[in-house]
Scaffold this motif. Structure first.
Motif, PDB file in Angstrom:
ATOM      1  N   GLY A 269      39.863  83.706  89.272  1.00  0.00           N
ATOM      2  CA  GLY A 269      39.653  83.374  87.869  1.00  0.00           C
ATOM      3  C   GLY A 269      40.940  83.474  87.081  1.00  0.00           C
ATOM      4  O   GLY A 269      41.783  84.322  87.373  1.00  0.00           O
ATOM      5  N   TYR A 270      41.104  82.632  86.077  1.00  0.00           N
ATOM      6  CA  TYR A 270      42.347  82.602  85.314  1.00  0.00           C
ATOM      7  C   TYR A 270      42.154  82.907  83.834  1.00  0.00           C
ATOM      8  O   TYR A 270      42.980  82.536  83.008  1.00  0.00           O
ATOM      9  CB  TYR A 270      43.031  81.242  85.475  1.00  0.00           C
ATOM     10  N   TRP A 271      41.042  83.604  83.509  1.00  0.00           N
ATOM     11  CA  TRP A 271      40.845  83.979  82.118  1.00  0.00           C
ATOM     12  C   TRP A 271      41.197  85.446  81.904  1.00  0.00           C
ATOM     13  O   TRP A 271      40.818  86.299  82.689  1.00  0.00           O
ATOM     14  CB  TRP A 271      39.392  83.753  81.694  1.00  0.00           C
ATOM     15  N   LYS A 272      41.916  85.691  80.829  1.00  0.00           N
ATOM     16  CA  LYS A 272      42.140  87.063  80.373  1.00  0.00           C
ATOM     17  C   LYS A 272      41.208  87.292  79.194  1.00  0.00           C
ATOM     18  O   LYS A 272      41.092  86.435  78.317  1.00  0.00           O
ATOM     19  CB  LYS A 272      43.595  87.255  79.908  1.00  0.00           C
ATOM     20  N   HIS A 273      40.518  88.433  79.179  1.00  0.00           N
ATOM     21  CA  HIS A 273      39.665  88.725  78.030  1.00  0.00           C
ATOM     22  C   HIS A 273      40.545  89.212  76.903  1.00  0.00           C
ATOM     23  O   HIS A 273      41.289  90.171  77.049  1.00  0.00           O
ATOM     24  CB  HIS A 273      38.607  89.772  78.372  1.00  0.00           C
ATOM     25  N   GLY A 274      40.444  88.547  75.765  1.00  0.00           N
ATOM     26  CA  GLY A 274      41.322  88.865  74.647  1.00  0.00           C
ATOM     27  C   GLY A 274      40.733  89.812  73.647  1.00  0.00           C
ATOM     28  O   GLY A 274      41.277  89.966  72.547  1.00  0.00           O
ATOM     29  N   GLY A 275      39.587  90.453  73.965  1.00  0.00           N
ATOM     30  CA  GLY A 275      38.968  91.330  72.989  1.00  0.00           C
ATOM     31  C   GLY A 275      38.393  90.528  71.837  1.00  0.00           C
ATOM     32  O   GLY A 275      38.009  89.366  71.997  1.00  0.00           O
ATOM     33  N   ILE A 276      38.352  91.128  70.673  1.00  0.00           N
ATOM     34  CA  ILE A 276      37.788  90.460  69.504  1.00  0.00           C
ATOM     35  C   ILE A 276      38.914  89.955  68.613  1.00  0.00           C
ATOM     36  O   ILE A 276      39.791  90.698  68.206  1.00  0.00           O
ATOM     37  CB  ILE A 276      36.894  91.428  68.703  1.00  0.00           C
ATOM     38  N   VAL A 277      38.897  88.674  68.346  1.00  0.00           N
ATOM     39  CA  VAL A 277      39.749  88.110  67.305  1.00  0.00           C
ATOM     40  C   VAL A 277      38.812  87.775  66.150  1.00  0.00           C
ATOM     41  O   VAL A 277      37.629  87.521  66.359  1.00  0.00           O
ATOM     42  CB  VAL A 277      40.506  86.866  67.798  1.00  0.00           C
ATOM     43  N   GLY A 278      39.308  87.770  64.953  1.00  0.00           N
ATOM     44  CA  GLY A 278      38.391  87.646  63.844  1.00  0.00           C
ATOM     45  C   GLY A 278      38.841  86.697  62.758  1.00  0.00           C
ATOM     46  O   GLY A 278      39.927  86.105  62.809  1.00  0.00           O
ATOM     47  N   VAL A 279      37.970  86.560  61.768  1.00  0.00           N
ATOM     48  CA  VAL A 279      38.269  85.834  60.549  1.00  0.00           C
ATOM     49  C   VAL A 279      38.127  86.822  59.400  1.00  0.00           C
ATOM     50  O   VAL A 279      37.673  87.948  59.590  1.00  0.00           O
ATOM     51  CB  VAL A 279      37.317  84.631  60.372  1.00  0.00           C
ATOM     52  N   LYS A 280      38.486  86.422  58.211  1.00  0.00           N
ATOM     53  CA  LYS A 280      38.543  87.342  57.077  1.00  0.00           C
ATOM     54  C   LYS A 280      37.194  88.010  56.833  1.00  0.00           C
ATOM     55  O   LYS A 280      36.182  87.341  56.653  1.00  0.00           O
ATOM     56  CB  LYS A 280      38.975  86.583  55.816  1.00  0.00           C
ATOM     57  N   GLY A 281      37.213  89.361  56.846  1.00  0.00           N
ATOM     58  CA  GLY A 281      36.014  90.120  56.530  1.00  0.00           C
ATOM     59  C   GLY A 281      35.062  90.321  57.683  1.00  0.00           C
ATOM     60  O   GLY A 281      34.064  91.004  57.536  1.00  0.00           O
ATOM     61  N   TYR A 282      35.338  89.709  58.826  1.00  0.00           N
ATOM     62  CA  TYR A 282      34.421  89.773  59.959  1.00  0.00           C
ATOM     63  C   TYR A 282      35.133  90.373  61.167  1.00  0.00           C
ATOM     64  O   TYR A 282      36.145  89.849  61.628  1.00  0.00           O
ATOM     65  CB  TYR A 282      33.936  88.368  60.345  1.00  0.00           C
ATOM     66  N   GLY A 283      34.587  91.458  61.699  1.00  0.00           N
ATOM     67  CA  GLY A 283      35.127  92.014  62.932  1.00  0.00           C
ATOM     68  C   GLY A 283      34.448  91.456  64.159  1.00  0.00           C
ATOM     69  O   GLY A 283      34.910  91.662  65.283  1.00  0.00           O
ATOM     70  N   GLY A 284      33.335  90.776  63.984  1.00  0.00           N
ATOM     71  CA  GLY A 284      32.592  90.208  65.112  1.00  0.00           C
ATOM     72  C   GLY A 284      32.363  88.723  64.908  1.00  0.00           C
ATOM     73  O   GLY A 284      32.648  88.156  63.854  1.00  0.00           O
ATOM     74  N   GLY A 285      31.833  88.089  65.951  1.00  0.00           N
ATOM     75  CA  GLY A 285      31.490  86.677  65.840  1.00  0.00           C
ATOM     76  C   GLY A 285      32.427  85.740  66.546  1.00  0.00           C
ATOM     77  O   GLY A 285      32.091  84.582  66.794  1.00  0.00           O
ATOM     78  N   VAL A 286      33.640  86.210  66.878  1.00  0.00           N
ATOM     79  CA  VAL A 286      34.596  85.395  67.628  1.00  0.00           C
ATOM     80  C   VAL A 286      35.038  86.188  68.855  1.00  0.00           C
ATOM     81  O   VAL A 286      35.445  87.341  68.740  1.00  0.00           O
ATOM     82  CB  VAL A 286      35.828  85.013  66.780  1.00  0.00           C
ATOM     83  N   VAL A 287      34.949  85.573  70.020  1.00  0.00           N
ATOM     84  CA  VAL A 287      35.351  86.216  71.271  1.00  0.00           C
ATOM     85  C   VAL A 287      36.712  85.674  71.682  1.00  0.00           C
ATOM     86  O   VAL A 287      36.873  84.461  71.891  1.00  0.00           O
ATOM     87  CB  VAL A 287      34.321  85.949  72.389  1.00  0.00           C
ATOM     88  N   GLY A 288      37.698  86.554  71.783  1.00  0.00           N
ATOM     89  CA  GLY A 288      39.037  86.121  72.159  1.00  0.00           C
ATOM     90  C   GLY A 288      39.138  85.808  73.649  1.00  0.00           C
ATOM     91  O   GLY A 288      38.617  86.547  74.480  1.00  0.00           O
ATOM     92  N   ARG A 289      39.794  84.711  73.964  1.00  0.00           N
ATOM     93  CA  ARG A 289      39.962  84.360  75.374  1.00  0.00           C
ATOM     94  C   ARG A 289      41.302  83.631  75.543  1.00  0.00           C
ATOM     95  O   ARG A 289      41.645  82.765  74.744  1.00  0.00           O
ATOM     96  CB  ARG A 289      38.803  83.478  75.847  1.00  0.00           C
ATOM     97  N   TYR A 290      42.016  84.032  76.596  1.00  0.00           N
ATOM     98  CA  TYR A 290      43.340  83.467  76.850  1.00  0.00           C
ATOM     99  C   TYR A 290      43.473  83.122  78.334  1.00  0.00           C
ATOM    100  O   TYR A 290      42.958  83.834  79.193  1.00  0.00           O
ATOM    101  CB  TYR A 290      44.444  84.469  76.481  1.00  0.00           C
ATOM    102  N   SER A 291      44.207  82.059  78.615  1.00  0.00           N
ATOM    103  CA  SER A 291      44.490  81.696  79.999  1.00  0.00           C
ATOM    104  C   SER A 291      45.621  82.565  80.541  1.00  0.00           C
ATOM    105  O   SER A 291      46.588  82.858  79.832  1.00  0.00           O
ATOM    106  CB  SER A 291      44.885  80.221  80.091  1.00  0.00           C
ATOM    107  N   SER A 292      45.488  82.966  81.803  1.00  0.00           N
ATOM    108  CA  SER A 292      46.576  83.707  82.439  1.00  0.00           C
ATOM    109  C   SER A 292      47.625  82.766  83.028  1.00  0.00           C
ATOM    110  O   SER A 292      48.624  83.225  83.590  1.00  0.00           O
ATOM    111  CB  SER A 292      46.013  84.608  83.556  1.00  0.00           C
ATOM    112  N   GLN A 293      47.401  81.451  82.890  1.00  0.00           N
ATOM    113  CA  GLN A 293      48.352  80.438  83.368  1.00  0.00           C
ATOM    114  C   GLN A 293      48.735  79.496  82.216  1.00  0.00           C
ATOM    115  O   GLN A 293      48.549  78.279  82.291  1.00  0.00           O
ATOM    116  CB  GLN A 293      47.711  79.623  84.496  1.00  0.00           C
ATOM    117  N   PRO A 294      49.267  80.040  81.103  1.00  0.00           N
ATOM    118  CA  PRO A 294      49.521  79.197  79.917  1.00  0.00           C
ATOM    119  C   PRO A 294      50.569  78.114  80.139  1.00  0.00           C
ATOM    120  O   PRO A 294      50.516  77.062  79.497  1.00  0.00           O
ATOM    121  CB  PRO A 294      49.972  80.211  78.865  1.00  0.00           C
TER     122      PRO A 294
END
Length: 397
Positions: free
Chosen positions: A50-75
């Motif tokens: 697998g080539y996905w790194k879990h990026g934790g939570i990335v967010g938008v203003k005022g929200y700590g949840g609702g967006v799941v961070g994801r990054y490729s390990s082969q950028p």
């Protein structure tokens, strides 16, 4: 977009069922991130990695949840999925959309993301797969303008979901859609600002058929039920039997507690009410003749989850019967007591059912103010030694 060869993924399109590969290919024809997603996935199949790194939570203003961070390990190899964040969008109760709203969401996601949807994730959300960090805020702003909010992610209350309930089902014992709407509005802070040891899910099924699979997929399941005896139309029962319906093998013998009996002399179906566990089987088999009772409410189950820290757990009974009527104050108070105790004692990534198993049901019941009941027994006792507190036992003088 340039079409890349994907011989391994092509195999997944050869079965009888629709394939996610086909949908990614459709998106890849006009979207660079979808094209790189396809290429990275093919490489994963080639190399069995697998080539996905879990990026934790990335967010938008005022929200700590609702967006799941994801990054490729082969950028360097797949630059258009260098960032591939996932939006969890709070779905309407019962999954009722208008075509107009779906087109609006699709247009927003074509503008800011990969164009790929998942309707719906296991939590219930409308999943929008794949966007960049710089597009998060403008995409969220557009979704808000369209009338949608983000769901939960991370160590928060996850997006609440339910079956269609009274909107389409004659077996519904509670208004599942109204319950979800009310609880979603009430628990906005818990949904959007992760503050707990791990995720907490509430799902609502309007009858014991459990079409939302709440018993297996939620920490606190609300299952609609009735407290009185199921209703019988004896004329309809006789009509079914006279028409060739095998009531003995299809209903009587299938009753898990042997609560039903066919009186061939009086030609009546009889029930031992105290033995009925409201499993719905007889009602499902004879919907014209048998109906849910009139004193309706819900059973609450605690502890259901998929395997992570510990194996999969099915929820067990916490409250045998509760009247689920607006504004659901009794239910909300219980949720607050459960989550407060869990927040105080839970370890990182420990679900509430796992904490109850670790600390004991008696400690949990004492903390939330519930009396022990026979229905709460999750499994027979394996320890033959019984212990009690001195104050719990009267004087033996």
């Amino acid at each position: 977009m340039d079409e890349k060869k994907t011989p391994l993924l092509d195999e997944l399109e050869k079965g009888d069922w629709p394939s996610f590969v086909t949908e990614i290919k459709r998106a890849a024809a006009k979207n660079a991130s979808a094209a790189d997603l396809l290429a990275q996935l093919e490489t994963s199949y080639e190399n069995k990695e697998g080539y996905w790194k879990h990026g934790g939570i990335v967010g938008v203003k005022g929200y700590g949840g609702g967006v799941v961070g994801r990054y490729s390990s082969q950028p360097e190899k797949f630059p258009h999925v260098r960032e591939f964040h996932t939006f969890r969008v709070n779905q309407p109760a019962g999954f009722f959309y208008t075509a107009e709203k779906l087109r609006q969401v699709a247009a927003i996601w074509d503008q800011y993301g990969s164009g790929l949807f998942n309707l719906h994730g296991s939590t219930g959300d409308c999943i929008l797969l794949g966007t960049t960090t710089e597009n998060l805020q403008p995409c969220y702003d557009a979704l808000t303008e369209c009338g949608f909010d983000l769901g939960g992610s991370g160590s928060a209350m996850r997006t609440l979901s339910c079956c269609v309930g009274q909107a389409r089902c004659e077996k519904a014992c509670i208004d599942s859609m109204n319950i979800i709407r009310e609880l979603t509005l009430h628990y906005q802070d818990a949904i959007h600002r992760p503050a707990w040891p791990y995720k907490f899910k509430i799902k609502v099924s309007a009858c014991p058929n459990d079409c939302a699979a709440a018993s297996a997929r939620s920490d606190l399941a609300v299952i609609g039920t009735w407290r009185d005896v199921l209703e019988m139309d004896q004329d309809a029962v006789r009509e079914a039997v006279d028409g060739g319906f095998d009531i003995f093998n299809r209903v009587i013998r299938k009753c898990p507690t042997e609560a039903l009996e066919w009186d061939s002399g009086k030609r009546e179906l009889k029930i031992t009410a105290e033995d009925c566990v409201h499993c719905m089987h007889c009602i499902n088999m004879m919907p014209k003749a048998l109906h849910i009772g009139r004193e309706r409410g819900a059973t609450l189950l605690i502890g259901g989850k998929a395997p992570v820290v510990k194996g999969a757990m099915i929820g067990w009974v916490l409250v045998p019967f509760i009247k689920m009527e607006p504004p659901y104050t009794e239910f909300k108070d219980l949720v607050d007591k459960i989550t407060d105790w869990w927040a105080d004692h839970g370890k990182n990534r420990e679900r509430v059912g796992e904490l109850i198993e670790r600390m004991g049901l008696s400690a949990f019941l004492e903390a939330v103010g519930l009396e022990p009941l026979p229905q709460m027994v999750h499994a027979p006792r394996s320890n033959p030694y019984i212990f009690w507190k001195a104050e719990e036992v009267g004087s033996h003088g």
